[in-house]
Scaffold this active site. Sequence first.
Site, PDB file in Angstrom:
ATOM      1  N   CYS A 131     -15.697 -91.676 -26.433  1.00  0.00           N
ATOM      2  CA  CYS A 131     -14.498 -91.944 -25.701  1.00  0.00           C
ATOM      3  C   CYS A 131     -13.762 -93.241 -26.390  1.00  0.00           C
ATOM      4  CB  CYS A 131     -15.331 -92.577 -24.417  1.00  0.00           C
ATOM      5  SG  CYS A 131     -14.359 -92.946 -23.250  1.00  0.00           S
ATOM      6  N   CYS A 134     -12.424 -95.716 -23.595  1.00  0.00           N
ATOM      7  CA  CYS A 134     -13.255 -96.435 -22.675  1.00  0.00           C
ATOM      8  C   CYS A 134     -12.947 -97.396 -24.149  1.00  0.00           C
ATOM      9  CB  CYS A 134     -14.928 -96.083 -22.956  1.00  0.00           C
ATOM     10  SG  CYS A 134     -14.965 -93.948 -22.031  1.00  0.00           S
ATOM     11  N   ASP A 135     -13.197 -96.980 -25.579  1.00  0.00           N
ATOM     12  CA  ASP A 135     -13.736 -98.276 -27.147  1.00  0.00           C
ATOM     13  C   ASP A 135     -12.515 -98.152 -27.354  1.00  0.00           C
ATOM     14  OD1 ASP A 135     -16.517 -98.089 -25.751  1.00  0.00           O
ATOM     15  OD2 ASP A 135     -16.371 -96.511 -27.049  1.00  0.00           O
TER      16      ASP A 135
END
Length: 309
Positions: A131, A134-135
């Site tokens: 992701c 997300c990261d």
Amino acid sequence: MEKVVIIGTGCAGLTAAIYTARANLTPLVLTGTLPGGLLTTTSIVENFPGFPEGVDGTELMLRMQQQAEKFGARIRFGTVEAVDLSRQPYTLTVDGEPVQTQTIIIASGASPRHLGLESEHRLEKKGVTYCATCDGALPVFRNQPLVVVGGGDSAAEEALYLTRFGSVVYLVHRRDQLRASKIMAERVLAHPKIKPVWDSVVTEILDVQQDKVTGVRLKNLKTGTESELACAGVFIAIGHVPNTALFRGVMDMDEAGYIRPRQGTATNVPGVFVAGDCADRVYRQAVTAAGMGCAAAIDAERYLAAQNA
Ligand code: NAP
């Protein structure tokens, strides 16, 4: 006893929640491990109708949730651990507690597919991720070379997003043509920071010894040549697998695990309906999931009306 339990809070689950709540069925909606579903892991959603400027994925899902709650849906953070569909009412075990219900709408979605490499597993969350939104902004990835694996819309989206952080983004794809939609493919190929690596697969993620990602080992499928590419992060975007393990052996599903509806959204189990990515290997769009969620809600409502008539 519940009238309707909805498993999942992605586009399908929350749309089903809006419709069943408006039908005064006060649905119980179980979030699973990813409240809001896969759209919360994307950035801007540009193809959901009604948002000409695009809409943030998490914001869209929060708005759907608010809409469902406004009409009486009850959202419960929890994961279904077991199901007993052998007799009615059906029983779900949610975080150790039994929940009985007349109908179920399965909208459990899909999860990112893994490459299946031992090194991928060992370095997950240590530079290997599924992701980018997300990261991607983590300090370890800033101004570093990054690798995205895949050739679909997800890979294209991840690669474009990562150009904000990485020094260069290598897009490693097993063929010499992207599967992504034309508009996304054009954006990717025109971006100066994205370097496609065609006809290639990742055979190993380095370096397990150092307990962090330092690069990938690649194999060119046309020439058989092996090479190494230095990078600080590997973002894997090679599609998804349906979250249906719980229903194996009970629900009718295809060989890949997608639940097969029989008529509309009705399944082989009376009173159990299905919607969204866990039943759709073809379209898999936010708006088609929402449409199936609506259809499942209407099917469940009609089923209950017929039972109680
Ligand atoms: P996808 O379209 O199924 O693409 C998966 C990609 O990964 C393909 O290019 C495939 O290669 C590759 N792949 C699969 N298994 C692999 C493996 N083991 N090793 C290496 N490569 C592998 O999945 P997706 O990109 O997640 O998209 C899913 C659906 O969501 C699609 O309908 C897509 O349009 C939609 N989506 C839309 C948007 C948007 O509209 N902005 C964003 C994200 C997703 P091959 O091409 O060789 O098969």
